[in-house]
Design an enzyme around this catalytic site. Sequence first.
Site, PDB file in Angstrom:
ATOM      1  N   TYR A 146      67.779 -37.999  72.627  1.00 21.15           N
ATOM      2  CA  TYR A 146      68.109 -36.616  72.260  1.00 21.15           C
ATOM      3  C   TYR A 146      67.447 -35.680  73.256  1.00 21.15           C
ATOM      4  O   TYR A 146      66.276 -35.841  73.594  1.00 21.15           O
ATOM      5  CB  TYR A 146      67.589 -36.317  70.851  1.00 21.15           C
ATOM      6  CG  TYR A 146      67.883 -34.909  70.360  1.00 21.15           C
ATOM      7  CD1 TYR A 146      69.195 -34.490  70.120  1.00 21.15           C
ATOM      8  CD2 TYR A 146      66.846 -34.007  70.122  1.00 21.15           C
ATOM      9  CE1 TYR A 146      69.455 -33.208  69.655  1.00 21.15           C
ATOM     10  CE2 TYR A 146      67.107 -32.725  69.652  1.00 21.15           C
ATOM     11  CZ  TYR A 146      68.411 -32.330  69.421  1.00 21.15           C
ATOM     12  OH  TYR A 146      68.670 -31.054  68.952  1.00 21.15           O
ATOM     13  N   ASP A 241      62.644 -36.434  80.077  1.00 20.98           N
ATOM     14  CA  ASP A 241      62.493 -35.523  78.947  1.00 20.98           C
ATOM     15  C   ASP A 241      61.246 -35.922  78.165  1.00 20.98           C
ATOM     16  O   ASP A 241      61.260 -36.879  77.387  1.00 20.98           O
ATOM     17  CB  ASP A 241      63.742 -35.577  78.061  1.00 20.98           C
ATOM     18  CG  ASP A 241      63.656 -34.604  76.896  1.00 20.98           C
ATOM     19  OD1 ASP A 241      62.556 -34.064  76.634  1.00 20.98           O
ATOM     20  OD2 ASP A 241      64.687 -34.387  76.237  1.00 20.98           O
ATOM     21  N   LYS A 274      57.297 -28.945  72.368  1.00 17.68           N
ATOM     22  CA  LYS A 274      56.460 -29.409  71.260  1.00 17.68           C
ATOM     23  C   LYS A 274      54.954 -29.186  71.498  1.00 17.68           C
ATOM     24  O   LYS A 274      54.498 -28.076  71.287  1.00 17.68           O
ATOM     25  CB  LYS A 274      56.826 -30.844  70.903  1.00 17.68           C
ATOM     26  CG  LYS A 274      58.299 -30.898  70.423  1.00 17.68           C
ATOM     27  CD  LYS A 274      58.756 -32.171  69.749  1.00 17.68           C
ATOM     28  CE  LYS A 274      60.107 -31.959  69.100  1.00 17.68           C
ATOM     29  NZ  LYS A 274      61.221 -32.648  69.684  1.00 17.68           N
TER      30      LYS A 274
HETATM   31  C1  PLP Z   1      62.628 -32.114  70.027  1.00 16.84           C
HETATM   32  C2  PLP Z   1      63.256 -32.590  71.298  1.00 16.84           C
HETATM   33  C3  PLP Z   1      64.111 -31.781  72.059  1.00 16.84           C
HETATM   34  C4  PLP Z   1      64.596 -30.451  71.565  1.00 16.84           C
HETATM   35  O1  PLP Z   1      63.574 -29.525  71.429  1.00 16.84           O
HETATM   36  P1  PLP Z   1      63.812 -28.255  70.459  1.00 16.84           P
HETATM   37  O2  PLP Z   1      62.573 -27.448  70.644  1.00 16.84           O
HETATM   38  O3  PLP Z   1      63.995 -28.791  69.093  1.00 16.84           O
HETATM   39  O4  PLP Z   1      65.025 -27.564  70.955  1.00 16.84           O
HETATM   40  C5  PLP Z   1      64.549 -32.245  73.270  1.00 16.84           C
HETATM   41  N1  PLP Z   1      64.176 -33.461  73.726  1.00 16.84           N
HETATM   42  C6  PLP Z   1      63.378 -34.273  73.027  1.00 16.84           C
HETATM   43  C7  PLP Z   1      62.981 -35.598  73.592  1.00 16.84           C
HETATM   44  C8  PLP Z   1      62.899 -33.879  71.780  1.00 16.84           C
HETATM   45  O5  PLP Z   1      62.125 -34.710  71.069  1.00 16.84           O
END
Ligand code: PLP
Length: 436
Positions: A146, A241, A274
Amino acid sequence: MTHSTDRNQALFERAKALIPGGVNSPVRAFRAVGGTPRFITRAQGAYIWDANGKRYTDYIGSWGPMILGHGHPAVLEAVQKAAVDGFSFGAPTEREVELAEAIVRLVPSIEMIRLVSSGTEAGMSAIRLARGATGRSKIIKFNGCYHGHADSLLVKAGSGLATFGHATSAGVPPEVVQHTLVLEYNDVAQLEEAFALHGKEVACVIMEPIAGNMNFVRASTPFMRRARELCTQHGALLVIDEVMTGFRVALGGAQSIYAQQIPGFKPDLTVLGKVIGGGMPLAAFGGRRDLMEQLAPLGPVYQAGTLSGNPVATACGLATLAEISKPGFYDQLATRTRQLTSGLTAAARAAGVDFCTDSEGGMFGFFLLPALPQNYPTVLGTDGARFNRLFHGLLDAGVYTAPALYEACFVSAAHTEEDVAATVAAAEQVLQTLTK
Ligand SMILES: *Cc1c(COP(=O)(O)O)cnc(C)c1O
């Protein structure tokens, strides 16, 4: 508790009348596990309290940001001070510079960085930059990873490697996802084949280094190595990511762990979120200087944000980074996490339940499977009904874990040995019931 005195249920009914599904982000609705979502009224340290006043040991931590636990005094003080000086200016501030300097110091592959407000925004911007810098359109992502909800990333695999993906959301036109190729995670042969077919057109490969959106699945070292090699050979960018893993699994992110196994390993771009906001809306993307200099106002790739680098959010992020940079922080966090995962493993074994688990730093996953999965289809092979019984059993016992079998969980520095022991004791009871 009767219906009329269940404040979670009452709030959920009110919420559903006005907010689609009663929530502002789908997983919160408990659709996968059933039951009533808990409306949280406050949090402190390792605990959260719901609207009925029930306390839970929190293994979600706002899906990762709360690495210090809730209400850490130094972070709270920094946020309160910053708020007094102003919520938002729409003009540059010193704290943005300080946060950029702190991140660049800790993550060697990041030479320049831009702050944004969400992981979605960061991932979307990194992909635009990759496309702008390479002059190519196609991107490769992996099934189960994701990267936020940007249109081009809401894709599932097509019928074969020569075919590009199908949108997983209504409202995403086929033209938008026709450039996104979705491959199976940890499948080296498929990645090689994709590059052989499309290499010249690929702008970037984007991946989670430890996929936390399919519970907890590591990219194998050969897979990560080959992804790096293929990107370099074909002039594509490797975008890692680390929105979830950054400053969560290690101070230098998951990439610092791969760099120990793959000499010279570096992504071209990194996406963060995060933990760097410590619970405030803050995210970032950064990497090679020559790429980042393609961004507006220096270069032709447009990117902007009214609240980007928000002064209260940067204060929260900086105070969080200061705490997690202290010597021994990650050793202690990893020890606590392993205390939990080994306790859960022993409890499952005693109960005769198929169970396996993995962790890194303060991030962990567990599966009701006999062996650790390597890709998303295997994760989804979990018996959902059993998982849901485990989830609700733990929740009733005051242990808040991810309400879906494809999400990771988190331990914070506020979780004590006693907290974890109590969680393991609760899990022992619940796991016993799973075999019946
Ligand atoms: C949470 C997450 C996102 C999205 O971040 P948001 O602040 O919810 O838009 C993207 N990539 C990864 C790996 C994530 O865990």
